[in-house]
Write a protein that holds these residues in place. Sequence first.
Motif, mmCIF file in Angstrom:
data_model
loop_
_atom_site.group_PDB
_atom_site.id
_atom_site.type_symbol
_atom_site.label_atom_id
_atom_site.label_comp_id
_atom_site.label_asym_id
_atom_site.label_seq_id
_atom_site.Cartn_x
_atom_site.Cartn_y
_atom_site.Cartn_z
ATOM 1 N N ASN A 21 -1.752 8.181 5.284
ATOM 2 C CA ASN A 21 -0.541 7.401 5.107
ATOM 3 C C ASN A 21 -0.552 6.838 3.687
ATOM 4 O OD1 ASN A 21 1.162 4.999 5.042
ATOM 5 N ND2 ASN A 21 1.409 5.328 7.237
ATOM 6 N N LYS A 22 0.303 7.401 2.814
ATOM 7 C CA LYS A 22 0.303 6.995 1.402
ATOM 8 C C LYS A 22 0.724 5.542 1.226
ATOM 9 C CE LYS A 22 1.178 11.590 -0.397
ATOM 10 N NZ LYS A 22 2.145 12.469 -1.041
ATOM 11 N N LYS A 23 1.690 5.091 1.998
ATOM 12 C CA LYS A 23 2.178 3.715 1.884
ATOM 13 C C LYS A 23 1.063 2.706 2.194
ATOM 14 C CE LYS A 23 5.635 0.583 3.749
ATOM 15 N NZ LYS A 23 6.599 0.361 4.800
ATOM 16 N N MET A 24 0.286 2.977 3.234
ATOM 17 C CA MET A 24 -0.803 2.083 3.630
ATOM 18 C C MET A 24 -2.085 2.388 2.853
ATOM 19 S SD MET A 24 0.339 0.090 6.099
ATOM 20 C CE MET A 24 -1.085 -0.441 7.004
ATOM 21 N N ASN A 25 -2.124 3.565 2.200
ATOM 22 C CA ASN A 25 -3.311 4.044 1.490
ATOM 23 C C ASN A 25 -4.523 4.089 2.423
ATOM 24 O OD1 ASN A 25 -4.545 5.103 -0.814
ATOM 25 N ND2 ASN A 25 -5.392 3.114 -1.375
ATOM 26 N N ARG A 26 -4.262 4.566 3.640
ATOM 27 C CA ARG A 26 -5.306 4.662 4.663
ATOM 28 C C ARG A 26 -5.073 5.909 5.509
ATOM 29 N NH1 ARG A 26 -7.803 0.294 3.780
ATOM 30 N NH2 ARG A 26 -7.299 -1.841 4.173
ATOM 31 N N TRP A 27 -6.132 6.315 6.182
ATOM 32 C CA TRP A 27 -6.030 7.394 7.157
ATOM 33 C C TRP A 27 -5.438 6.819 8.437
ATOM 34 C CZ3 TRP A 27 -6.685 12.209 5.557
ATOM 35 C CH2 TRP A 27 -7.419 12.406 4.384
ATOM 36 N N GLN A 28 -4.594 7.603 9.088
ATOM 37 C CA GLN A 28 -3.930 7.160 10.312
ATOM 38 C C GLN A 28 -4.270 8.129 11.437
ATOM 39 O OE1 GLN A 28 0.263 6.463 9.832
ATOM 40 N NE2 GLN A 28 0.685 6.986 11.942
ATOM 41 N N ALA A 29 -4.662 7.571 12.584
ATOM 42 C CA ALA A 29 -4.917 8.392 13.770
ATOM 43 C C ALA A 29 -3.776 8.167 14.744
ATOM 44 C CB ALA A 29 -6.243 8.004 14.412
ATOM 45 N N GLN A 30 -3.311 9.248 15.367
ATOM 46 C CA GLN A 30 -2.247 9.138 16.359
ATOM 47 C C GLN A 30 -2.396 10.207 17.422
ATOM 48 O OE1 GLN A 30 1.034 9.151 13.636
ATOM 49 N NE2 GLN A 30 1.273 11.358 13.718
#
Length: 146
Positions: free
Chosen positions: A94-103
């Motif tokens: 997730n570029k906006k959060m600058n983090r990896w996102q799990a879903q």
Amino acid sequence: IKEGASKYTGVSFHKRSNKWQAQIEIEGKTRRIGVYEDEEEAAVDYARAIFKYKGAHQQSLLDDLKDVPIQSPIPKSASRIKEGASKYAGVTFNKKMNRWQAQIQIEGKTRRIGYYEDEEEAAVDHARAIFKYRGQGALDKARNQS
């Protein structure tokens, strides 16, 4: 988890005050929820704030996984990995959060598990969610398809 980091989304350790703090992002602005002696208290208030400001549908599944054993990540097949993308199923950056996102998909709806600084941590929690919501058979099948 990094030293000083919380295992809960929205919670971090504030070294100067020697306390845990909870914060939430609302309309692009970070808002402090509070400062706590106890990490779990901070996490509970973060969950309440998510529910209040973003609705139940936005709540992370991370708290639902606390009793689920660690699972090894599900690698994507080499042909499905694009440059800059995660090498694990259920994980995106997730570029906006600058983090990896799990879903995960549950009953046709995409549900967020959480955000992570580490790609592998996100992948482990994705595998844990597969195990909890779909069972061992689905987890084995996903691993065999990679």
